[in-house]
Enzyme design. Structure first.
Site, mmCIF file in Angstrom:
data_model
loop_
_atom_site.group_PDB
_atom_site.id
_atom_site.type_symbol
_atom_site.label_atom_id
_atom_site.label_comp_id
_atom_site.label_asym_id
_atom_site.label_seq_id
_atom_site.Cartn_x
_atom_site.Cartn_y
_atom_site.Cartn_z
ATOM 1 N N CYS B 233 0.798 -1.312 0.061
ATOM 2 C CA CYS B 233 0.116 -0.016 0.085
ATOM 3 C C CYS B 233 0.988 1.235 0.085
ATOM 4 O O CYS B 233 1.645 1.423 -0.850
ATOM 5 C CB CYS B 233 -1.052 0.054 1.244
ATOM 6 S SG CYS B 233 -0.222 -0.089 2.898
ATOM 7 N N ARG B 238 -2.247 -0.801 5.505
ATOM 8 C CA ARG B 238 -3.330 -1.378 4.977
ATOM 9 C C ARG B 238 -2.865 -2.738 4.154
ATOM 10 O O ARG B 238 -4.030 -3.626 4.214
ATOM 11 C CB ARG B 238 -3.854 -0.535 3.808
ATOM 12 C CG ARG B 238 -4.670 0.629 4.463
ATOM 13 C CD ARG B 238 -4.989 1.979 3.136
ATOM 14 N NE ARG B 238 -3.837 2.605 2.815
ATOM 15 C CZ ARG B 238 -3.779 3.493 1.719
ATOM 16 N NH1 ARG B 238 -5.069 3.764 1.126
ATOM 17 N NH2 ARG B 238 -2.968 4.051 1.432
#
Lengths: 97, 277
Positions: B233, B238
């Site tokens: 990410c 994430r």
């Protein structure tokens, strides 16, 4: 907390000429609500999410275009469509739930 | 692994708030959120101060992790339950750390802080006191961590999953839209990466979708899970959530998180970058 402050958070320190700011507040019966606001792009895809502040306020740094704001608070979900532009004043959104 | 080995729900946490062998740990992107309030008896791990090397860009070493968990009063045989804001992004990142250093008994509160708040469950300001322990970590498990050279070698060959939002993937945004956009690295994505945003793994309330829905998601996106997979990410939090979905919930052994992610890759000289969808 006694009453919601109108509009989004203070812009001090934010380069509004460069950023595309979408901000505002979430209220219920005029009082700020603790919850979350999601930013969805034109196709409905998640882009970001923030918790509301103690005064119910939120802010995103987006790009010019159409967006959906989705307020998630205990017991309610409310969507608002907005069109954001870059430079100058932020896009202010008041969401009542 | 299966869902029951990875996730606990809010009712389970509620029932174990006073269990001395269960340590609830809040890990938030906003490291001040804990000071406002938190789940009763939860301790805090600060992803910036506690989990990063203070000088160079890397995570804390084995001795540092041991010192951290000892200081927090976490024992080797404790069940650790992680939760946090932002749909558990940073709690997932911490989960990946606990696995890197071999703590087997770690769980994630499904839905994290948001689900707890939307359920209007109790949050308190009181900070619990836990006696210090002598935690012993295992040597770091590099089989679940990817480095930039792994990513370059994977282009066009292995699964690269960019879990950022479509606007970050295409290069229109450089950071998640709750952060200012001015960044030093170049916009775009790693060539041949598929954009499967982390949010597709989760419901609006932050809980994970069912195993069947998750399997269907990756099949529909054409991901051949028999191949090795690297998720990335912007800074690796994430993608830790997507790693958790693939490696832990769907039990895929060959999945790595690239925690250097776009802030590293997008700053490298001479590497290929693609723009657009």
């Amino acid at each position: 907390m006694c009453g919601a402050k109108a509009g989004g958070p203070d812009l001090e320190g934010i380069d509004v000429a460069k950023e595309t700011v979408i901000q505002g507040s979430v209220t219920r019966d005029g009082e700020p609500v603790n919850g979350y606001v999601r930013l969805l792009d034109e196709s409905g895809e998640f882009t970001a999410e923030v918790p509301t502040s103690a005064t119910g306020q939120f802010r995103f740094f987006a790009r010019p275009g159409k967006w959906t704001l989705r307020a998630l608070v205990p017991g309610a979900t409310v969507d608002r469509q907005v069109v954001a532009s870059q430079g100058g004043s932020p896009t202010e959104v008041a969401i009542a739930v | 692994m299966s869902r029951a080995d990875v996730l606990v729900d809010a009712d389970w946490v509620q029932a174990h708030l006073d269990d001395p062998k269960v340590v609830v740990v809040e890990v938030d992107e906003d490291t001040t959120a804990y000071e406002k309030n938190h789940i009763r008896n939860a301790v805090r791990i600060d992803w910036k101060q506690d989990l990063q090397d203070p000088v160079r860009r890397d995570f804390v070493d084995q001795a540092g992790f041991e010192a951290l968990l000892s200081r927090k009063g976490i024992g080797n045989d404790d069940t650790v339950v992680l939760y946090g804001g932002n749909n558990n992004w940073f709690a997932s990142y911490a989960y990946w750390y606990f696995k890197l250093y071999g703590h087997s008994n770690v769980r994630l509160l499904d839905g994290g802080r948001k689900k707890w708040e939307l359920d209007s469950r109790e949050l308190v300001a009181a900070v619990p006191e836990r006696a210090a322990t002598e935690y012993r970590a295992k040597a770091v498990d590099t089989s679940i961590r990817a480095y930039r050279d792994d990513v370059l070698a994977a282009i066009g060959k292995l699964n690269l999953i960019d879990v950022r939002s479509p606007d970050e993937f295409s290069g229109k945004l450089l950071a998640p839209a709750h952060l200012p956009q001015e960044q030093s690295q170049r916009p775009g994505h790693v060539p041949s990466a598929r954009n499967i945003p982390w949010a597709k793994n989760a419901n609006d309330d932050g809980t994970f979708k069912s195993d069947d829905e998750l399997r269907e998601l990756y099949q529909a996106e054409g991901v051949d899970l028999s191949k090795d997979t690297i998720a990335y990410c912007r800074i690796g939090e994430r993608s830790a959530l997507t790693w958790l979905v693939l490696h832990e919930l769907l039990d895929q052994p060959n999945v790595k998180n690239y925690d250097g992610s776009w802030t590293e890759y997008g700053s490298l000289v001479g590497v290929p970058i693609e723009l657009g969808n």
